[in-house]
Scaffold this motif. Structure first.
Motif, short mmCIF file in Angstrom:
data_model
loop_
_atom_site.label_atom_id
_atom_site.label_comp_id
_atom_site.label_asym_id
_atom_site.label_seq_id
_atom_site.Cartn_x
_atom_site.Cartn_y
_atom_site.Cartn_z
N MET A 383 18.10 51.64 -11.18
CA MET A 383 18.78 51.96 -12.44
C MET A 383 17.96 51.61 -13.74
N THR A 384 17.92 50.32 -13.71
CA THR A 384 17.23 49.86 -14.92
C THR A 384 15.63 50.40 -15.20
N THR A 385 14.92 50.81 -14.21
CA THR A 385 13.57 51.37 -14.16
C THR A 385 13.99 52.88 -15.00
N LEU A 386 14.94 53.59 -14.41
CA LEU A 386 15.28 54.81 -14.85
C LEU A 386 15.57 54.67 -16.25
N ILE A 387 16.38 53.78 -16.68
CA ILE A 387 16.79 53.60 -18.03
C ILE A 387 15.45 53.60 -18.82
N ALA A 388 14.46 52.49 -18.26
CA ALA A 388 13.27 52.51 -19.08
C ALA A 388 12.49 53.60 -19.45
N TYR A 389 12.43 54.54 -18.65
CA TYR A 389 11.81 55.92 -19.11
C TYR A 389 12.82 57.04 -19.40
N ALA A 390 14.08 56.54 -19.61
CA ALA A 390 14.91 57.73 -20.18
C ALA A 390 14.93 57.84 -21.77
N ASP A 391 13.77 58.19 -22.17
CA ASP A 391 13.54 58.21 -23.84
C ASP A 391 13.35 59.89 -24.14
N GLY A 392 14.12 60.60 -23.66
CA GLY A 392 14.33 61.92 -24.04
C GLY A 392 13.03 62.65 -23.75
N THR A 393 11.78 62.15 -23.27
CA THR A 393 10.47 62.91 -23.01
C THR A 393 10.34 63.31 -21.61
N ASN A 394 11.07 62.68 -20.54
CA ASN A 394 10.68 62.70 -19.27
C ASN A 394 12.32 63.52 -18.68
N ASP A 395 11.88 64.61 -17.80
CA ASP A 395 12.90 65.04 -17.10
C ASP A 395 13.23 64.06 -15.68
N LEU A 396 14.17 64.35 -15.04
CA LEU A 396 14.43 63.56 -14.02
C LEU A 396 13.47 63.55 -12.95
N ILE A 397 12.72 64.85 -12.92
CA ILE A 397 11.60 64.72 -11.60
C ILE A 397 10.41 63.72 -12.18
N ALA A 398 10.12 63.95 -13.62
CA ALA A 398 9.13 63.15 -14.05
C ALA A 398 9.22 61.70 -14.02
N ILE A 399 10.58 61.27 -14.07
CA ILE A 399 10.89 59.79 -13.87
C ILE A 399 10.63 59.50 -12.40
N SER A 400 11.38 60.22 -11.55
CA SER A 400 11.27 60.21 -10.06
C SER A 400 9.85 59.78 -9.72
N ASP A 401 8.85 60.75 -10.21
CA ASP A 401 7.68 60.68 -9.72
C ASP A 401 7.01 59.40 -10.46
N ARG A 402 7.34 59.17 -11.57
CA ARG A 402 6.47 58.03 -12.20
C ARG A 402 7.07 56.57 -11.56
N ILE A 403 8.33 56.46 -11.20
CA ILE A 403 8.74 55.06 -10.68
C ILE A 403 8.76 55.02 -9.13
N GLY A 404 8.52 56.16 -8.49
CA GLY A 404 8.17 56.15 -7.07
C GLY A 404 9.56 56.05 -6.36
N CYS A 405 10.70 56.65 -7.12
CA CYS A 405 11.84 56.46 -6.50
C CYS A 405 12.58 57.94 -6.29
N SER A 406 12.91 58.01 -5.19
CA SER A 406 13.48 59.32 -4.41
C SER A 406 14.59 59.95 -5.75
N ALA A 407 14.16 61.26 -6.06
CA ALA A 407 15.04 61.87 -6.92
C ALA A 407 16.45 62.07 -6.54
N ASP A 408 16.45 62.14 -4.91
CA ASP A 408 17.63 62.28 -4.40
C ASP A 408 18.67 61.24 -4.78
N MET A 409 17.77 60.07 -4.55
CA MET A 409 18.64 58.72 -4.79
C MET A 409 18.98 58.40 -5.99
N LEU A 410 18.19 59.12 -7.08
CA LEU A 410 18.47 58.90 -8.61
C LEU A 410 19.70 59.68 -9.14
N ILE A 411 20.00 60.58 -8.39
CA ILE A 411 20.98 61.58 -8.72
C ILE A 411 22.33 60.68 -9.07
#
Length: 440
Positions: A383-411
């Protein structure tokens, strides 16, 4: 939906016996079976001779009987036992031949002496029979009676289409083909998965995107469909998936779009990475199915192909060994799970912007354990790492790829943060009812 694989297998099993080609009654029968699962599928027929880009709709072919008899009147090959025995689009024939004459019209697969190959001659009038290399080598010198009862005359090309409306006009596109005879993985698996996936989507109360499914004869069918819908597809399709060879239980595969950089490429690769870990990625240079047409210059649709074992890469491909024993409910279950996860990811794949400055206070929003102790940090790290990259320039796929966390788990994490007012979607391609509501 753990039973999904079993039901999809049953659909494929019903489709398997049908003699199909790029035109004809087998295609119509196939579409009628699919309509039993999704009555909303619309059937369209296009007359022979119609110009479709650089191509022309061919004559319609239908086959009712085909066999070879020896001089004693015993049938040594019969279309009724396996519809691969007759070369696709064979013209009618009824004549007697010596063994040497007959061999000019026999097709086998010498490297696989026990299988019947799949052979066609769509655009050059001819006839032929397919058998195993072993059977061919065992044929004695004799006078053989060969019969093919077929028709090749002006008719129609038939395809199916289903549009499931969503909250906006942007579309997710699914294509599969309905033109091969009895081959389970290469033919029946794609339509079976597609119609079950369509049924699943129809049951959802809300959908962010519109979903379009097409069931077409390979190559000429997709060309025909594009000739009629190119402008609308180019205007609205944001990601597309050609479904082929999705019923076996081996590895998963993707055939990339022409440059491998579309939303469809990104979404499918993201899900495959976390669903199975090890998957096969083929560049567009290894294309061979309808991704060719959808990615053609001037068409330029963002379409990839999803397979288990890729067409042309498994030994059973285009032979009688691609039968119902080669596919399985387990194989279908895995493919269904991949495509539903892809669909969910696309529904939630937005650009997110955190709504507070500096690190948000999660505890007072019920998003952080009330008592801090060793090991709990890991529970909220995603959760906190997702927030760290939620700066409006990354979509969810980009955040998932960057932090190495499944997009399915991030939803579900995204849903929590949106509901808590900490995240807001930005740059929406369309207006949706609720950023945090249930989608798919």
């Amino acid at each position: 939906m753990e039973h999904a694989g079993t039901q999809i297998y049953q659909i494929a099993d019903e489709l398997f016996p049908i003699c199909r080609s790029i035109t004809g009654d087998g295609v119509r029968k196939t579409l009628r079976i699919l309509q039993k699962w999704v009555p909303e599928i619309k059937i369209t027929e296009v007359p022979s001779g119609t110009k479709v880009f650089d191509w022309e709709i061919p004559k319609e072919w239908n086959l009712t009987e085909g066999y070879i008899e020896n001089s004693a009147g015993k049938r040594i090959l019969d279309f009724r036992e396996n519809n691969l025995h007759i070369m696709g689009y064979s013209v009618p024939v009824d004549q007697y031949m010596t063994l040497e004459q007959l061999k000019e019209h026999l097709f086998t697969e010498p490297s696989q002496p026990d299988v019947i190959p799949y052979v066609t001659s769509y655009y050059r009038e001819s006839f032929g029979f397919c058998m195993s290399e072993r059977q061919k080598n065992s044929l004695p010198n004799d006078n053989y009676h060969i019969v093919i009862k077929s028709t090749l005359k002006p008719g129609r090309l038939t395809y199916g289409e289903l549009v499931i409306p969503g909250e906006c006009k942007e579309e997710i596109f699914f294509s599969t083909y309905i033109c091969h005879p009895s081959m389970a993985n290469n033919e029946c698996s794609g339509p079976a998965l597609a119609v079950y996936l369509a049924q699943w989507l129809l049951q959802k109360k809300t959908r962010r995107y519109t979903y379009r499914f097409v069931f077409v004869p390979e190559t000429i069918g997709s060309i025909c469909y594009l000739s009629r819908h190119k402008d609308a597809l180019k205007a609205h399709v944001i990601a597309g998936f050609n479904l082929s060879c999705v019923g076996d239980h081996y590895h998963y595969s993707i055939v990339e779009s022409r440059y491998g950089n579309t939303l469809a490429d990104r979404a499918l690769k993201n899900i495959l990475r976390d669903h199975c870990g090890d998957y096969q990625c083929y560049s567009f240079l290894k294309r061979g199915s309808d991704e060719r047409q959808y990615n053609a210059p001037g068409i330029d649709l963002p379409v990839v192909t999803f397979c288990r074992s890729k067409y042309g890469e498994y030994p059973q491909y285009h032979t009688s060994a691609d039968n119902m024993d080669f596919i399985s409910p387990e194989g279908f279950q895995g493919s269904f799970e991949v495509m539903t996860k892809v669909t969910k990811l696309l529904e939630y794949n937005k650009y997110y912007q955190v709504q507070v400055l500096c690190e948000p206070q999660l505890g007072r929003r019920g998003l952080y354990p009330a008592v801090s102790r060793k090991g709990q940090y890991d529970a909220v790290y995603g959760m906190t790492t997702l927030i760290a990259y939620a700066d409006g320039t990354n979509d969810l796929i980009a955040i998932s790829d960057r932090i190495g966390c499944s997009a399915d788990m991030l939803i579900p994490v995204v849903k929590q943060l949106v509901q808590a007012g900490l995240l807001k979607a930005t740059g929406e391609p369309c207006t949706t009812a609720s950023d945090a509501g249930e989608r798919v």
